[in-house]
Design a protein around this motif. Sequence first.
Motif, PDB file in Angstrom:
ATOM      1  N   GLY A  62       0.636  -1.159   0.074  1.00 23.60           N
ATOM      2  CA  GLY A  62      -0.003  -0.006  -0.020  1.00 23.60           C
ATOM      3  C   GLY A  62       0.945   1.142  -0.145  1.00 23.60           C
ATOM      4  O   GLY A  62       0.290   2.234   0.105  1.00 23.60           O
ATOM      5  N   ALA A  63       2.094   1.246  -0.085  1.00 24.12           N
ATOM      6  CA  ALA A  63       3.046   2.357   0.089  1.00 24.12           C
ATOM      7  C   ALA A  63       2.710   3.153  -1.523  1.00 24.12           C
ATOM      8  O   ALA A  63       2.606   2.644  -2.483  1.00 24.12           O
ATOM      9  CB  ALA A  63       4.307   2.120   0.157  1.00 24.12           C
ATOM     10  N   THR A  64       2.767   4.378  -1.352  1.00 25.54           N
ATOM     11  CA  THR A  64       2.730   5.368  -2.417  1.00 25.54           C
ATOM     12  C   THR A  64       4.352   5.453  -2.997  1.00 25.54           C
ATOM     13  O   THR A  64       5.123   5.013  -2.389  1.00 25.54           O
ATOM     14  CB  THR A  64       2.101   6.481  -2.321  1.00 25.54           C
ATOM     15  N   ARG A  65       4.271   5.976  -4.275  1.00 31.03           N
ATOM     16  CA  ARG A  65       5.537   6.464  -4.805  1.00 31.03           C
ATOM     17  C   ARG A  65       6.402   7.209  -3.849  1.00 31.03           C
ATOM     18  O   ARG A  65       7.590   6.944  -3.544  1.00 31.03           O
ATOM     19  CB  ARG A  65       5.694   6.863  -6.230  1.00 31.03           C
ATOM     20  N   PRO A  66       5.914   8.130  -3.403  1.00 32.38           N
ATOM     21  CA  PRO A  66       6.760   9.152  -2.408  1.00 32.38           C
ATOM     22  C   PRO A  66       7.160   8.551  -1.168  1.00 32.38           C
ATOM     23  O   PRO A  66       8.246   8.559  -0.694  1.00 32.38           O
ATOM     24  CB  PRO A  66       5.784  10.268  -2.161  1.00 32.38           C
ATOM     25  N   ILE A  67       6.229   7.474  -0.486  1.00 34.91           N
ATOM     26  CA  ILE A  67       6.590   6.972   0.806  1.00 34.91           C
ATOM     27  C   ILE A  67       7.417   5.797   0.386  1.00 34.91           C
ATOM     28  O   ILE A  67       8.655   5.630   1.135  1.00 34.91           O
ATOM     29  CB  ILE A  67       5.109   6.391   1.099  1.00 34.91           C
ATOM     30  N   ALA A  68       7.396   4.937  -0.765  1.00 36.57           N
ATOM     31  CA  ALA A  68       8.269   3.944  -1.084  1.00 36.57           C
ATOM     32  C   ALA A  68       9.767   4.875  -1.218  1.00 36.57           C
ATOM     33  O   ALA A  68      10.736   4.203  -0.785  1.00 36.57           O
ATOM     34  CB  ALA A  68       7.839   3.077  -2.378  1.00 36.57           C
ATOM     35  N   LEU A  69       9.828   5.965  -1.752  1.00 39.93           N
ATOM     36  CA  LEU A  69      10.945   6.651  -2.011  1.00 39.93           C
ATOM     37  C   LEU A  69      11.887   6.999  -0.726  1.00 39.93           C
ATOM     38  O   LEU A  69      12.931   6.743  -0.512  1.00 39.93           O
ATOM     39  CB  LEU A  69      10.932   7.868  -2.838  1.00 39.93           C
ATOM     40  N   TRP A  70      11.027   7.579   0.375  1.00 35.02           N
ATOM     41  CA  TRP A  70      11.496   8.068   1.334  1.00 35.02           C
ATOM     42  C   TRP A  70      11.667   6.905   2.391  1.00 35.02           C
ATOM     43  O   TRP A  70      12.659   6.756   3.149  1.00 35.02           O
ATOM     44  CB  TRP A  70      10.476   8.938   2.132  1.00 35.02           C
ATOM     45  N   LYS A  71      10.846   5.838   2.494  1.00 37.91           N
ATOM     46  CA  LYS A  71      10.932   4.792   3.511  1.00 37.91           C
ATOM     47  C   LYS A  71      11.794   3.402   2.967  1.00 37.91           C
ATOM     48  O   LYS A  71      12.333   2.902   3.981  1.00 37.91           O
ATOM     49  CB  LYS A  71       9.373   4.407   4.155  1.00 37.91           C
ATOM     50  N   VAL A  72      11.746   3.411   1.878  1.00 37.71           N
ATOM     51  CA  VAL A  72      12.778   2.237   1.190  1.00 37.71           C
ATOM     52  C   VAL A  72      13.906   2.402   0.510  1.00 37.71           C
ATOM     53  O   VAL A  72      14.825   2.160   0.768  1.00 37.71           O
ATOM     54  CB  VAL A  72      11.687   1.400   0.444  1.00 37.71           C
TER      55      VAL A  72
END
Length: 256
Positions: free
Chosen positions: A166-176
Amino acid sequence: MKPGKFAFTMILIVLLFFYIPIFIVVLFSFNSSKSPVWTGFSLKWYEKLFTSSAHIWRTFMNSIIVGISSSFVSVILGTFGAVAMYMGAKKFKKLMWTTTYIPFIIPDIIIGVSLLIFFTTIHLRLSLLTIFIAHVTFSIPYTMMIILTRLQDFDKSIIEAAYDLGATRPIALWKVIIPIALPGIVAAFFMAFTLSIDDFVITFFVAGPSSTTLPLQIFSMVRFGISPVINAISTLLLVGTIFISILLRKYVRYII
């Protein structure tokens, strides 16, 4: 001579050839006279550097300001570029790789002249701003390649798993992606900072009369003879570089 001893001898010769000039610079920064002959131990050149060399420290601060700011911006742009190359299609990767690799093989004097012509064309006065823009320009390819090398060690399935959760692209960028690339980002920052502090050729073309950096200042001093003050500041820069390298190595080892 056995192959092992021959290889060791050649390595020793290369290391001596590389480090002896550096050792001489450090040694003569403690020489009591200006002559290239050792006459006794003294700290007077360091005293002179800290007490009567305001112009040197002013140019040093210019180099630090430009180095930190340009490295910060080039790392941000290089990170986005590396992520785009890592996640993009094959045709896009080839195009990006080609355009990123070209600055590595272009002579610095060509980059300096082209930037000077560009700044003159848009009527931008030569200053620390033009030096900053120039340093960002030539640092981006290095930061992109270092960060991309870090990203290529990981499987994209980790990022795809984040999307599935369920991660969005910005969240995936910042968290992963950013945590994965962090060692490369730190290494890229220090690489860009080192390139900025060390650069002379490109800076020579884009610097204004009131925006001298430390390499330009040292060059202007060398034209009138090698002063032991130059040896002193070179020694301090060497010590600072070694200290930063040790900290960087420990930091990268800790976060990997």
